[in-house]
Design a protein around this motif. Structure first.
Motif, PDB file in Angstrom:
ATOM      1  N   ARG A 314       1.296  -1.460   0.015  1.00  0.00           N
ATOM      2  CA  ARG A 314      -0.224   0.707   0.355  1.00  0.00           C
ATOM      3  C   ARG A 314       0.661   1.280   0.085  1.00  0.00           C
ATOM      4  NH1 ARG A 314      -5.159  -0.942   0.657  1.00  0.00           N
ATOM      5  NH2 ARG A 314      -5.647  -3.027   1.585  1.00  0.00           N
ATOM      6  N   ARG A 315       2.378   1.226   0.893  1.00  0.00           N
ATOM      7  CA  ARG A 315       2.615   2.219   0.915  1.00  0.00           C
ATOM      8  C   ARG A 315       3.918   2.510  -0.566  1.00  0.00           C
ATOM      9  NH1 ARG A 315       4.782   0.491   6.243  1.00  0.00           N
ATOM     10  NH2 ARG A 315       6.210  -0.241   4.861  1.00  0.00           N
ATOM     11  N   LYS A 316       3.708   1.582  -1.979  1.00  0.00           N
ATOM     12  CA  LYS A 316       4.771   2.088  -2.573  1.00  0.00           C
ATOM     13  C   LYS A 316       3.270   2.345  -3.575  1.00  0.00           C
ATOM     14  CE  LYS A 316       7.751  -1.871  -2.696  1.00  0.00           C
ATOM     15  NZ  LYS A 316       8.475  -3.335  -2.824  1.00  0.00           N
ATOM     16  N   LEU A 318       0.956   4.294  -2.548  1.00  0.00           N
ATOM     17  CA  LEU A 318       0.666   5.675  -2.560  1.00  0.00           C
ATOM     18  C   LEU A 318       1.802   6.997  -3.369  1.00  0.00           C
ATOM     19  CD1 LEU A 318      -0.958   5.376   0.954  1.00  0.00           C
ATOM     20  CD2 LEU A 318      -2.450   6.127  -1.082  1.00  0.00           C
ATOM     21  N   LYS A 319       2.678   6.222  -3.240  1.00  0.00           N
ATOM     22  CA  LYS A 319       4.216   6.482  -3.366  1.00  0.00           C
ATOM     23  C   LYS A 319       4.270   7.401  -4.944  1.00  0.00           C
ATOM     24  CE  LYS A 319       7.596   5.453  -0.304  1.00  0.00           C
ATOM     25  NZ  LYS A 319       9.129   4.756   0.386  1.00  0.00           N
ATOM     26  N   GLN A 320       3.438   6.192  -5.345  1.00  0.00           N
ATOM     27  CA  GLN A 320       3.466   5.811  -6.919  1.00  0.00           C
ATOM     28  C   GLN A 320       2.415   6.742  -7.813  1.00  0.00           C
ATOM     29  OE1 GLN A 320       5.879   3.990  -9.114  1.00  0.00           O
ATOM     30  NE2 GLN A 320       5.462   4.797 -10.657  1.00  0.00           N
ATOM     31  N   LYS A 321       0.976   6.559  -6.427  1.00  0.00           N
ATOM     32  CA  LYS A 321      -0.168   7.978  -6.873  1.00  0.00           C
ATOM     33  C   LYS A 321       0.884   9.006  -6.825  1.00  0.00           C
ATOM     34  CE  LYS A 321      -4.191   5.302  -5.877  1.00  0.00           C
ATOM     35  NZ  LYS A 321      -5.021   5.615  -5.320  1.00  0.00           N
ATOM     36  N   GLU A 322       1.686   9.506  -6.073  1.00  0.00           N
ATOM     37  CA  GLU A 322       2.294  10.958  -5.668  1.00  0.00           C
ATOM     38  C   GLU A 322       2.565  11.265  -6.536  1.00  0.00           C
ATOM     39  OE1 GLU A 322       2.207  14.097  -3.244  1.00  0.00           O
ATOM     40  OE2 GLU A 322       1.628  13.083  -3.611  1.00  0.00           O
ATOM     41  N   LEU A 323       4.175  10.376  -7.090  1.00  0.00           N
ATOM     42  CA  LEU A 323       5.432  10.664  -8.092  1.00  0.00           C
ATOM     43  C   LEU A 323       3.993  11.124  -9.157  1.00  0.00           C
ATOM     44  CD1 LEU A 323       7.785  10.177  -8.503  1.00  0.00           C
ATOM     45  CD2 LEU A 323       7.789   8.308  -8.931  1.00  0.00           C
TER      46      LEU A 323
END
Length: 473
Positions: A314-316, A318-323
């Motif tokens: 899930r953290r990965k 969210l990071k991908q969406k923010e990127l």
């Protein structure tokens, strides 16, 4: 009531409520008002003279019996008296009219005056009616004669538009301070009322000329240059018609290749048998489906497991969406910077679009202005300009006696009305004649001779008779 009896006292009743008002005795007030109205109608004794109140009877007393009148005499006396039905219309009031200067309207009586005939029987009724009828017919004949002898003076152009403000001084000004509605109102008040017609009557459907002069080359004795110009115009129009027909033939008939009868039959058979192959394929598929129904059922896709994501996954995500969001913001900033750099080119593009739009508006305006001079489509058919009437050089006579007519004045006026949007465009409808089937009666048949042979015989006999008549001549 005697003088010894005490005077009756009026009862004092409470008048607090509305229902108690009816108990009040107002008879003395009503009697006083009625007496006052009666005095106004017939007057009082003090106003009248003695001659009006008293009559001096100076006639001697007659001891003889009164004469008995006959029925006819009674009728004559009754006819002289005013009618009882009109007694209600007689004014017996003495009250003065509050409006001193009243405009009494006297209606004009039409037909027979019955009251005059009864009260003043100077002529018998039938004679009076006959004389009235004779006077009426004399006046009618006089009016008809005046109408026939009246000459209509045509001293103005009926097509000319006339403004009523020109005939009345002071209503038309150059500065336009007096509007048309105000001028209409003023003209009505000064006794020169103008009938206001509907705006649709003044709406012009075309700006074309009401009457166009014919071409100078159509004259019976034209100049050579005018005649040649007319012939060249006719030739150009015919060439345009031929060119249009050739174009239609090229894009319709000539586009399709010719095929042999065998190829045509083969294509038709192929076209008509399009659905048969699909029906055969559908039958095969139904047979295969029945065979598969006998086998046990198995799913194609494997069963799905309810596998939950871990916290790390899930953290990965969210990071991908923010990127991806940051990348999109950088792209937009870069695009804005590029747009600021190419402001000049954007301005040029907007100017070009505005120029194209103005050109389009200009062309539409020109097209609308041109359409004002063209005939409109009022009916089913579109108006087409008729062919120009032209005489060939060898047909020119030079005088009206030997001129060869090529046109009709009635048709020309009819086409002019259609061109000016006064009549809808129509076309001549040709009806086909019904084919009559001919046969020979059985009573007229000859044995061994057909109907066609009989017709050939009749034709040959008619031709022989004609030839014999020519020889005699």
């Amino acid at each position: 009531m005697t003088a010894l009896e005490p005077a009756t006292k009026k009862k004092r009743i409470s008048k607090k409520n509305k229902s108690a008002w009816r108990k009040t005795d107002i008879q003395d007030v009503e009697q006083f008002l009625e007496d006052q109205r009666q005095e106004e109608r017939i007057g009082t004794f003090t106003d009248k003279q003695d001659e009006e109140l008293f009559v001096l009877d100076a006639s001697p007393q007659k001891t003889t019996k009164s004469t008995v009148l006959s029925v006819k005499q009674k009728r004559k006396l009754n006819a002289k008296k005013p009618m009882r039905s009109h007694q209600a219309l007689v004014n017996t009031s003495r009250v003065q009219d509050p409006i001193a200067k009243r405009n009494h309207v006297r209606q004009k009586k039409n037909g027979r005056n019955i009251e005059l005939e009864v009260c003043n029987p100077t002529k018998p009724r039938h004679r009076q009616a006959n004389s009235d009828r004779a006077q009426y017919y004399e006046k009618l004949e006089q009016r008809l004669a005046d109408k026939r002898n009246k000459k209509v003076a045509i001293d103005k152009d009926i097509w000319q538009e006339v403004d009523f403000r020109d005939a009345i001084p002071g209503l038309k000004d150059e500065k336009g301070w007096i509007s048309r509605d105000l001028a209409l109102h003023t003209a009505g008040n000064i006794g020169k009322k103008v009938v206001k017609t509907h705006a649709s009557l003044h709406h012009k459907t075309t700006k074309a000329k009401k009457f166009e002069l014919p071409h100078p080359g159509m004259s019976y004795n034209p100049a050579p240059e005018d005649h040649q110009a007319l012939i060249s115009e006719v030739v150009e129009r015919e060439e345009g018609i031929i060119k249009k027909e050739q174009h239609l033939k090229r894009v319709t008939t000539s586009m399709f290749s010719k095929v042999t009868p065998e190829e045509r039959d083969r294509r038709r058979l192929e076209e008509m048998s399009q659905g048969i192959e699909d029906e055969e394929g559908a039958e095969k598929s139904t047979e295969n489906a029945e065979e598969d129904a006998d086998k046990p059922y198995h799913t194609i896709n494997a069963p799905v497991e309810n596998k939950k994501k871990s916290k790390q996954a899930r953290r990965k995500e969210l990071k991908q969406k923010e990127l991806s969001r940051q990348t999109e913001l950088k792209r937009k900033l870069k695009q804005q910077t590029a747009d600021l750099i190419r402001i000049k080119s954007i301005r040029h593009e907007l100017d070009d679009e505005e120029e194209d739009l103005n050109d389009l508006k200009k062309r539409r305006k020109q097209r609308a202005e041109k359409a004002k001079f063209e005939p409109k489509r009022l009916g089913r058919h579109k108006f087409e300009e008729p062919d120009l009437d032209v005489n060939l050089p060898e047909d020119l006579a030079g005088n009206l006696r030997n001129v060869k007519t090529e046109s009709s004045l009635l048709k020309d006026r009819f086409h002019t009305l259609q061109r000016n949007n006064m009549l809808p465009t129509t076309k001549l409808v040709s009806r086909k004649k019904a084919k009559v089937k001919r046969f020979e009666r059985s009573s007229h048949k000859e044995p061994g001779v057909s109907y066609q042979d009989l017709k050939d015989r009749r034709r040959a006999a008619a031709a022989a008779a004609k030839a014999a008549a020519d020889i005699k001549i």
